[in-house]
Design a protein around this motif. Structure first.
Motif, PDB file in Angstrom:
ATOM      1  N   ARG A   1      -9.946   6.490  -2.082  1.00 22.53           N
ATOM      2  CA  ARG A   1      -9.927   5.360  -3.128  1.00 22.53           C
ATOM      3  C   ARG A   1      -9.127   5.842  -4.422  1.00 22.53           C
ATOM      4  O   ARG A   1      -8.225   4.989  -4.578  1.00 22.53           O
ATOM      5  CB  ARG A   1     -11.244   5.023  -3.493  1.00 22.53           C
TER       6      ARG A   1
ATOM      7  N   HIS B   1     -11.840   0.266  -1.061  1.00 24.52           N
ATOM      8  CA  HIS B   1     -11.014  -0.349  -1.971  1.00 24.52           C
ATOM      9  C   HIS B   1     -11.318  -1.534  -2.567  1.00 24.52           C
ATOM     10  O   HIS B   1     -11.110  -1.895  -3.701  1.00 24.52           O
ATOM     11  CB  HIS B   1      -9.511  -0.645  -1.200  1.00 24.52           C
TER      12      HIS B   1
ATOM     13  N   THR C   1      -2.230   3.142   4.437  1.00 24.48           N
ATOM     14  CA  THR C   1      -3.436   2.869   3.616  1.00 24.48           C
ATOM     15  C   THR C   1      -4.793   2.773   4.020  1.00 24.48           C
ATOM     16  O   THR C   1      -5.912   3.022   3.438  1.00 24.48           O
ATOM     17  CB  THR C   1      -3.187   1.516   2.748  1.00 24.48           C
TER      18      THR C   1
ATOM     19  N   ASN D   1      -7.811  -2.383   2.122  1.00 24.93           N
ATOM     20  CA  ASN D   1      -6.505  -1.855   1.912  1.00 24.93           C
ATOM     21  C   ASN D   1      -5.603  -2.821   2.361  1.00 24.93           C
ATOM     22  O   ASN D   1      -4.708  -3.197   1.852  1.00 24.93           O
ATOM     23  CB  ASN D   1      -6.666  -0.528   2.584  1.00 24.93           C
TER      24      ASN D   1
ATOM     25  N   ARG E   1      -5.550   4.097  -4.921  1.00 23.10           N
ATOM     26  CA  ARG E   1      -5.602   3.063  -5.992  1.00 23.10           C
ATOM     27  C   ARG E   1      -4.223   2.710  -6.773  1.00 23.10           C
ATOM     28  O   ARG E   1      -3.667   1.619  -6.886  1.00 23.10           O
ATOM     29  CB  ARG E   1      -6.859   3.246  -6.816  1.00 23.10           C
TER      30      ARG E   1
END
Ligand code: SF4
Lengths: 185, 463
Positions: B194, A174, B138, B229, B198
Motif C-alpha cells: 500500500r 488501496h 499495481t 488498485n 500510494r
C-alpha cells in the motif's frame, strides 16, 4: 486497408453463414425478498463491513456517533483542480448512494449529488455510506435496470480486500480499509 | 516485467516435469484451487437459476460473436459520442505502437497498470520499455510477479506459486522504503505494498487497463477487481488507455445482469467482488482511449468448433477444477492463458507451429470437469479433441486421441468410462511399467476420484 476495415472484413468472413442465436432469459429478473433491509444488512456484514439500521429520525445522531473526531470530506463543493493532497490526508468520506443490492450486499454509487467523485470515495481510509431503505433492491437484475449507464458507476461490496498472499484475505490494500454502512428506514 | 514467455523452452510435458518436482508449487496450487473451488460451489448453490444464467451467458456471447462487426461499430459510435477515442489494432505490434504513441504524446515516461491479460498477451510492458517508458503493475499479485522478475501462474491469483517468506524477500530486495523488520505476516506485506504504490497512484498522469466487458449499446467499459488498485488507476490519472480484445463485447446494458452474477461467483467464489467500475467515454474530465485488439481473435472466430473459446470471461473456474493444472501449474502452459482455457485458446491464437503450442491440446486428461464448471459452457474437451486432430503429433498421441474422441462423441459413453474408472481406482499403480514409464515419470497419474465428477455435480450442484 485501415486496421479498422481489415478487422471488420476478417470478422465478416469468419462468421459468414453463422446462424442467429436466440437468447433464453429464463433466469430470475425479479425476486421476492420478504425482508430486504434485513438481507442487505446481513450480506454487507458478511464482507466485514460495519452495518447499522436506524429509523430516519435517528440518522443524524447515528452519523455523529460513527464519525467521532474524524476529519471528513463532504462531497459537494470538492474541487478536483486542488490536487489530491487533501484527499490523501482526510480521515474519511461520507456519501449517499444510488442503489443497494440485498442479495449481494452491494452499494452502487453513480456519483450524483451527495456521492462525490470516484476519487473521493476511494483515497480516504474510511467510507461512511448512508443508504435509504427505498434504495435497496433484491438482486443484480433489478439494480442494473435502475442505473443510468451514462454516469460513472462504482459498485462496492465490502471494504477493499486482497487474497493474493497465500489466499489470506487482507482488508484495505488501496481502497478504504473501513466501510461503514448506515441504513435508514 | 523483463521476463517474457517468448522463447520459453520446451513443450508442455517438459515444463510440467519440472513443475511436478516442485513441492512448494504443488502444495500452494492444491490449497488454492481447492479453497476457491469450495467457495465457488457454495455461492453458486445459492442461486436456483444458475443453469439458466449459464445458458443465457453462453447465448449472449455466441450471439455477439456472430454479429461482432455490427456490435463493434455500435460500440465505436457510442464511445466516440461520449468523448472517447477508439483505435483498432490488427496485432500485438500495432497495439503496442498505438499505446506507445499515446503515452509519448502525454510527455510522460511512467504509467500505472491495472491487471490485464490482453496487455500481457501483447507484451506491452516490454514494448513500452523499449521506448523508455516504465509500466508499473499495481495489482498486488502482479506487483509480486513483476518485482520478482517472474511469470504469472494463475489467472486470478497470479502469484499463487509464491509463499509469504518469498514475498517478503522480494519486497525487501525491491521496495526502497522496506526495512528488515518487515514480517512475513500477510497484513504487514499488504501494508508495505500500500505504501509502495500510494504515492505512485497520486502522481501518475497515465494509466493503462483492460476491461472485463464492453457494452455496445452504451459504450460502457466494466472492470471488476478486489483491491482498489483498479479504481486508483481508472480514476486518478489524466489519461486512461484501455486495451481490450474484440471478443469482450456485450450487446446491451441489460446483459450485465447476467455476467455480474456469473463472473464473481465463478471466479473468486464471492457473491460480488469488492469493487466494480463502469465508465462511458471520457469521464470526470479524463482523456480516454480505447484500443480494440484482434491479434488472432478473428482466426479463432473463423473456426466453427474453436470459436467458442472466445466466450471466455477469464473467471479461472476451469483452472481450479483441472487435475492436470493442479499438478503442472500455470507456467507449464507457456502463455498468459494457463489451464484448460489456455490449452485451447493459446494454440488457436498463436497457431501450432512451435513445439510448445502443438503440445498444449494434449495437456489434458479430457475428464470434462472444466466444461461443467465453465459459466459460459465452453466445451473445452470438444475443442481439445478438435485441435489434437489438427496438431502435428506423434503416433502414440494420435492413438490416444482416437480413444478420447470415441469416448467424447457420446456423453453417455464418457459418463460410463468415468464411472468404470472410479470402480478400478484402487488398482491403478502410481507408476506405469515398461516403455510407458517415461510418461509417468513426468506426470503423476491423476488420482481417480471416488466418484465421477458428473455424479458429484448431479448430487451437489443441481440441488
Ligand atoms: S473457459 Fe470458462 S471456466 Fe475457464 S476461464 Fe474461461 S469462462 Fe472461466
Amino acid at each position: 486497408m485501415s486496421a479498422r476495415e481489415e478487422i471488420l472484413a476478417r470478422v465478416r468472413k469468419a462468421v459468414a453463414g453463422a446462424g442467429d442465436v436466440e437468447i433464453p432469459r429464463r433466469y430470475r429478473t425479479e425476486r421476492q425478498v420478504e425482508d430486504l433491509v434485513g438481507l442487505f444488512a446481513e450480506r454487507v456484514d458478511d464482507y466485514r463491513a460495519i452495518v447499522h439500521v436506524v429509523p430516519a429520525a435517528g440518522l443524524a445522531a447515528k452519523i455523529d456517533e460513527c464519525l467521532g473526531e474524524r476529519r471528513m470530506i463532504v462531497p459537494d463543493g470538492f474541487d478536483r483542480a486542488g490536487g489530491w493532497d487533501d484527499l490523501d490526508t482526510a480521515d474519511g468520506v461520507i456519501t449517499n448512494c444510488a442503489v443497494g443490492i440485498a442479495e449481494t450486499g452491494t452499494i452502487v454509487l453513480d456519483h450524483g449529488p451527495g456521492q462525490g467523485t470516484r476519487a473521493q470515495t476511494l483515497v480516504p481510509d474510511y467510507h461512511l455510506c448512508v443508504v435509504r431503505a427505498d434504495q435497496i433492491v433484491a438482486g443484480v437484475p433489478e439494480a442494473v435496470a435502475r442505473l443510468d449507464p451514462s454516469r460513472p458507476l462504482t459498485w462496492i461490496s465490502g471494504p477493499s480486500a486482497t487474497s493474493d498472499i497465500e489466499l489470506n484475505r487482507v482488508e484495505g490494500v488501496h481502497g478504504p480499509r473501513t466501510l461503514e454502512v448506515v441504513i435508514s428506514t | 516485467m523483463s521476463a517474457t514467455f517468448i522463447g520459453m523452452p520446451g513443450n508442455f510435458p517438459q515444463n510440467s516435469k519440472k513443475a511436478v518436482q516442485n513441492s512448494q508449487l504443488r502444495f500452494n496450487l492444491r490449497k488454492a484451487t481447492h479453497t476457491i473451488r469450495g467457495k465457488r460451489a457454495s455461492v453458486v448453490g445459492e442461486l436456483p437459476d444458475w443453469q439458466e444464467l449459464r445458458a443465457a451467458g453462453k447465448a449472449i456471447k455466441d450471439h455477439t460473436l456472430h454479429h461482432l462487426d455490427r456490435y463493434l461499430l455500435q460500440l465505436e459510435e457510442a464511445v466516440t459520442r461520449a468523448g472517447g477515442t477508439v483505435h483498432w489494432a490488427r496485432d500485438a505490434a500495432e497495439a503496442n505502437r498505438i499505446v506507445t504513441d499515446l503515452v509519448k504524446a502525454t510527455g510522460e515516461t511512467e504509467v500505472v497498470k491495472v491487471k490485464s491479460m490482453a496487455t500481457q498477451e501483447i507484451e506491452l510492458n516490454q514494448a513500452l520499455a523499449a521506448h523508455g517508458i516504465t509500466a508499473y503493475e499495481t495489482d498486488l499479485a502482479e506487483l509480486i510477479v513483476q518485482l520478482g522478475d517472474d511469470f504469472p501462474s494463475h489467472i486470478l491469483v497470479p502469484a499463487i506459486h509464491r509463499n509469504r517468506s518469498e514475498i517478503r524477500e522480494i519486497f525487501l530486495d525491491k521496495m526502497p522504503h522496506v526495512t528488515p523488520d518487515l514480517t512475513d505476516d500477510p497484513p504487514a506485506l499488504a501494508e508495505a505494498a500500500r505504501l509502495h504504490l500510494r504515492e505512485r497512484f497520486l502522481r501518475s498522469k497515465v494509466a493503462i487497463s483492460g476491461a472485463n466487458f464492453m457494452v455496445a449499446e452504451t459504450g460502457t467499459l466494466v472492470v471488476l477487481e478486489s483491491e482498489g488498485n483498479g479504481r486508483m488507476c481508472l480514476t486518478l490519472p489524466e489519461t486512461l488507455i484501455s486495451v481490450v480484445g474484440i471478443e469482450k463485447l456485450l450487446p446491451s446494458w441489460r446483459d450485465l445482469e447476467v455476467f455480474l452474477q456469473l463472473l464473481p461467483r465463478s471466479s473468486t467464489g464471492e457473491r460480488m467482488n469488492p469493487y466494480t467500475s463502469m465508465w462511458t467515454g471520457a469521464t470526470e474530465g479524463q482523456d480516454f482511449h480505447l484500443v480494440l485488439l484482434d491479434n488472432g481473435r478473428t482466426d479463432v472466430l473463423a473456426d466453427e468448433v474453436g470459436r467458442q473459446a472466445l466466450r471466455c470471461i477469464r473467471c479461472s473456474a476451469c483452472l481450479n477444477v483441472c487435475p492436470v493444472y493442479e499438478r503442472a501449474g500455470g507456467h507449464a502452459y507457456g502463455s498468459v492463458y494457463p489451464g484448460p482455457i489456455g490449452a485451447i485458446l493459446t494454440p488457436q491464437l498463436r497457431g501450432m507451429s512451435s513445439e510448445l503450442d502443438a503440445s498444449l491440446p494434449f495437456a489434458s486428461s479430457l475428464c470434462g470437469a472444466c466444461y461443467e464448471a465453465c459459466p459460459v459452457a465452453i466445451d473445452i474437451p470438444e475443442v481439445l479433441v478438435d485441435l489434437r486432430a489438427k496438431a502435428p503429433h506423434a503416433a502414440a498421441e494420435r492413438a490416444g486421441m482416437k480413444v478420447a474422441g470415441w469416448i467424447l462423441n457420446d456423453h453417455q459413453r464418457l459418463a460410463k468410462a468415468q464411472r468404470a474408472a472410479t470402480r478400478v481406482r484402487k488398482l491403478v499403480p502410481k507408476r506405469l511399467p515398461g516403455p510407458l514409464s517415461a510418461w509417468t515419470d513426468t506426470r503423476d497419474i491423476p488420482e481417480i476420484p471416488e466418484e465421477s465428477f458428473r455424479d458429484w455435480w448431479e448430487r451437489n450442484e443441481r440441488a
